[in-house]
Design a protein around this motif. Structure first.
Motif, mmCIF file in Angstrom:
data_model
loop_
_atom_site.group_PDB
_atom_site.id
_atom_site.type_symbol
_atom_site.label_atom_id
_atom_site.label_comp_id
_atom_site.label_asym_id
_atom_site.label_seq_id
_atom_site.Cartn_x
_atom_site.Cartn_y
_atom_site.Cartn_z
ATOM 1 N N SER A 168 0.850 -1.194 0.000
ATOM 2 C CA SER A 168 0.000 0.000 0.000
ATOM 3 C C SER A 168 0.889 1.248 0.000
ATOM 4 N N LEU A 169 0.623 2.143 -0.934
ATOM 5 C CA LEU A 169 1.498 3.302 -1.135
ATOM 6 C C LEU A 169 0.807 4.615 -0.775
ATOM 7 N N VAL A 170 1.575 5.494 -0.181
ATOM 8 C CA VAL A 170 1.162 6.870 0.116
ATOM 9 C C VAL A 170 2.132 7.757 -0.638
ATOM 10 N N LYS A 191 -0.730 -0.990 -4.592
ATOM 11 C CA LYS A 191 -1.817 -0.051 -4.857
ATOM 12 C C LYS A 191 -1.453 1.306 -4.275
ATOM 13 N N ILE A 192 -2.030 2.360 -4.830
ATOM 14 C CA ILE A 192 -1.865 3.711 -4.269
ATOM 15 C C ILE A 192 -3.093 3.985 -3.416
ATOM 16 N N ALA A 193 -2.869 4.110 -2.096
ATOM 17 C CA ALA A 193 -3.977 4.267 -1.161
ATOM 18 C C ALA A 193 -4.280 5.730 -0.852
ATOM 19 N N TYR A 194 -3.283 6.601 -1.033
ATOM 20 C CA TYR A 194 -3.481 7.995 -0.610
ATOM 21 C C TYR A 194 -2.503 8.881 -1.374
ATOM 22 N N THR A 195 -2.972 10.065 -1.771
ATOM 23 C CA THR A 195 -2.132 11.022 -2.499
ATOM 24 C C THR A 195 -2.213 12.390 -1.826
ATOM 25 N N GLY A 222 1.017 15.816 5.387
ATOM 26 C CA GLY A 222 -0.148 14.985 5.103
ATOM 27 C C GLY A 222 0.226 13.549 4.841
ATOM 28 N N LEU A 223 1.318 13.335 4.109
ATOM 29 C CA LEU A 223 1.785 11.971 3.830
ATOM 30 C C LEU A 223 2.191 11.272 5.122
ATOM 31 N N ALA A 224 2.915 11.989 5.976
ATOM 32 C CA ALA A 224 3.366 11.398 7.236
ATOM 33 C C ALA A 224 2.175 11.020 8.115
ATOM 34 N N ALA A 225 1.161 11.888 8.143
ATOM 35 C CA ALA A 225 -0.030 11.593 8.944
ATOM 36 C C ALA A 225 -0.730 10.330 8.435
ATOM 37 N N ALA A 226 -0.806 10.202 7.106
ATOM 38 C CA ALA A 226 -1.445 9.017 6.527
ATOM 39 C C ALA A 226 -0.646 7.755 6.848
ATOM 40 N N LEU A 284 -2.019 3.859 6.525
ATOM 41 C CA LEU A 284 -2.507 3.796 5.146
ATOM 42 C C LEU A 284 -1.482 3.223 4.178
ATOM 43 N N GLY A 285 -0.201 3.261 4.541
ATOM 44 C CA GLY A 285 0.781 2.712 3.621
ATOM 45 C C GLY A 285 2.175 3.234 3.890
ATOM 46 N N ILE A 286 3.031 3.102 2.866
ATOM 47 C CA ILE A 286 4.425 3.532 2.959
ATOM 48 C C ILE A 286 4.732 4.465 1.794
ATOM 49 N N THR A 287 5.879 5.109 1.840
ATOM 50 C CA THR A 287 6.271 6.020 0.770
ATOM 51 C C THR A 287 7.769 5.917 0.535
#
Length: 284
Positions: free
Chosen positions: A181-183, A207-211, A217-221, A226-229
């Motif tokens: 799962s990707l952020v 999959k891309i779970a959050y953009t 915002g990415l860190a919060a997700a 929600l995933g990794i980046t």
């Protein structure tokens, strides 16, 4: 050859301009006895009485009035030499463009330190994707740009460091590998392109779970599971941690570059560039 003490001359001028030994001492940060001693030494060297005491006041004598303009002239020449050789305080407006992730991790400490040292410099900071900052239509809106550049691409910028692009996740949440799962930041982000290109080379599901374009915002997700980046090693915030796993492919390197475009305030721009380079190399 006899030589006059500029320090004694400065005290002499201060006594006349401040209206007495005590006020001259306050002005110079010296005691009244110290002022008296300096005047005495100057009088002994010149063999002239420079002040006449009238009541509680010390008024310049005829010789004191004769010496005053000459002493002023010597002090002004001395001071002008040092002014000429001492850089003027930095001032001006500087427009800095910086990637979102570095705005969150690099800027807070750096800007505070820079602003404390150079309070007359006004910094206007814009954070965006490197591609946007370097776009031909926008790049001339900035005096200094920090941006990510692929090592294989030619660049006009100065390569500050060659950094590793690494996988990043939450320190206390286990990595979930099926699917990955990707952020990620939006299209145009170098990390996003690097991640997708690397994952397409293998058979693991993802999959891309959050953009979100903002690192906060990415860190919060990520912290919400929600995933990794992926990020440059030197831009990882304290709330996240690097990840290694057999399902996560190597993401390669990235050049972190500075583009110094300032023509109005080149000294200011160069000084901030040195601040950024020092901080980045320390982190790396």
């Amino acid at each position: 050859m006899k030589q006059l003490s500029l320090d004694n001359l400065r005290t002499f001028v201060s006594v006349i301009e401040q209206g007495g030994y005590a006020k001259a001492g306050e002005f110079l940060g010296r005691s009244q006895p110290a002022v008296s001693l300096q005047i005495k030494k100057l009088e002994e060297q010149l063999d002239r009485k420079l002040f006449t005491k009238v009541g509680q006041r010390h008024l310049p004598s005829v010789d004191g009035n004769w010496l005053y303009p000459k002493a002023k002239s010597m002090l002004e020449m001395n001071d002008s030499i040092f002014r000429s050789l001492t850089p003027a305080p930095l001032s001006g407006r500087l427009r800095l463009g910086i990637p979102n992730e570095f705005a969150s991790t690099l800027l807070p400490g750096l800007i505070g330190e820079f602003s404390t040292r150079y309070p007359d410099v006004v910094l206007e900071v814009t954070s965006a994707l490197s591609r946007e900052l370097l776009h031909e239509a926008k790049r001339h809106s900035f005096d200094l740009i920090l941006a990510l550049v692929n090592p294989a691409e030619p660049t006009e910028g100065e390569v500050v460091i060659e950094d590793d692009v690494v996988w990043v996740g939450d320190a206390i949440r286990p990595f979930v590998e099926n699917p990955i799962s990707l952020v990620l930041a939006p299209d145009g982000c170098m990390y996003r392109s690097r991640v997708i290109d690397a994952l397409k080379q293998q058979t693991k599901a993802w999959k891309i779970a959050y953009t979100n374009a903002d690192l906060t915002g990415l860190a919060a997700a990520i912290n919400q599971g929600l995933g990794i980046t992926a990020l440059a090693q030197s831009s990882i915030p304290s709330t996240l941690t690097p990840l290694t796993h057999s399902y996560l492919p190597v993401l390669g390197k990235v050049n972190i570059c500075l583009f110094n475009q300032d023509t109005q305030h080149p000294v200011v721009s160069k000084t901030l560039a040195e601040f950024i380079k020092t901080r980045l190399r320390k982190v790396n």
